[in-house]
Design a protein around this motif. Structure first.
Motif, short mmCIF file in Angstrom:
data_model
loop_
_atom_site.label_atom_id
_atom_site.label_comp_id
_atom_site.label_asym_id
_atom_site.label_seq_id
_atom_site.Cartn_x
_atom_site.Cartn_y
_atom_site.Cartn_z
N SER A 39 34.62 56.39 30.76
CA SER A 39 35.97 56.31 30.21
C SER A 39 36.67 55.05 30.70
N GLY A 40 37.68 54.64 29.96
CA GLY A 40 38.42 53.44 30.30
C GLY A 40 38.96 53.46 31.73
N GLN A 41 38.73 52.37 32.43
CA GLN A 41 39.19 52.22 33.81
C GLN A 41 40.33 51.21 33.85
N LEU A 42 41.32 51.52 34.64
CA LEU A 42 42.50 50.68 34.78
C LEU A 42 42.39 49.83 36.04
N PRO A 43 43.24 48.82 36.19
CA PRO A 43 43.21 47.98 37.39
C PRO A 43 43.93 48.67 38.56
N LEU A 44 43.32 49.76 39.03
CA LEU A 44 43.88 50.52 40.15
C LEU A 44 43.19 50.13 41.44
N LEU A 70 38.96 44.06 38.49
CA LEU A 70 39.19 45.33 39.19
C LEU A 70 38.79 46.51 38.32
N CYS A 71 39.05 46.42 37.02
CA CYS A 71 38.57 47.47 36.10
C CYS A 71 37.05 47.59 36.19
N ALA A 72 36.35 46.46 36.25
CA ALA A 72 34.88 46.47 36.34
C ALA A 72 34.41 47.10 37.65
N ILE A 73 35.09 46.81 38.74
CA ILE A 73 34.75 47.44 40.02
C ILE A 73 34.90 48.96 39.89
#
Length: 155
Positions: A39-44, A70-73
């Motif tokens: 699922s979509g990841q945010l820059p958290l 950061l989303c990729a991490i």
């Protein structure tokens, strides 16, 4: 030392966070056959949104690239959780889709999503070369500037 995804992460000084729990009625990842859908990841980072607002108004392209990275991490962290900690089960990153909250005149979404693409290619090596889409949108959940989802072939 063996060249693995984990060693590449460590060499870059990246410590994967705990995979974020879903914020609503969905799963953070689903495995169907040999495909892992994340699922979509945010820059958290540490539960805090690091990049808010619109690209081209509130953030520049470089800030957007850092957010996409950061989303990729966070995508890799979700993959690790889905694969019981074994990132070497990744056969191929098939596709990512990057969503970029954008001011109406902003047209560099593809450059923003390069932040995610470049990190994933660096960490996964040949397995990280992928198809992708970079989509501009009016807004994203929690006022996030970027969101990235992935499809990964696994063994």
């Amino acid at each position: 030392m063996t060249d693995t995804i984990e060693t590449r992460l460590a060499a870059r000084g990246i410590v994967l966070p705990e995979a974020a729990a879903p914020a609503a009625n969905y799963r953070p990842w689903v495995i169907s056959g040999a495909l892992l859908f994340i699922s979509g990841q945010l820059p958290l980072s540490n539960g805090t949104m690091t990049a808010k607002g619109l690209l081209g108004r509130d953030l520049d392209t470089e800030a957007g690239q850092r957010a996409a990275e950061l989303c990729a991490i966070n995508l890799i962290a979700q993959a690790k959780a889905a694969l019981d900690g074994d990132l070497e089960r990744i056969v191929q990153l098939v596709k990512i889709t990057g969503f970029v909250a954008s001011d109406p005149g902003y047209t560099d979404q593809h450059l923003v999503v390069n932040g995610a693409s470049n990190l994933l290619a660096e960490m996964l090596g040949e397995r990280g070369k992928h198809a992708r889409a970079a989509v501009g949108t009016a807004c994203l959940p929690l006022n996030a500037a970027v969101e990235v989802e992935a499809i990964i072939e696994i063994r």
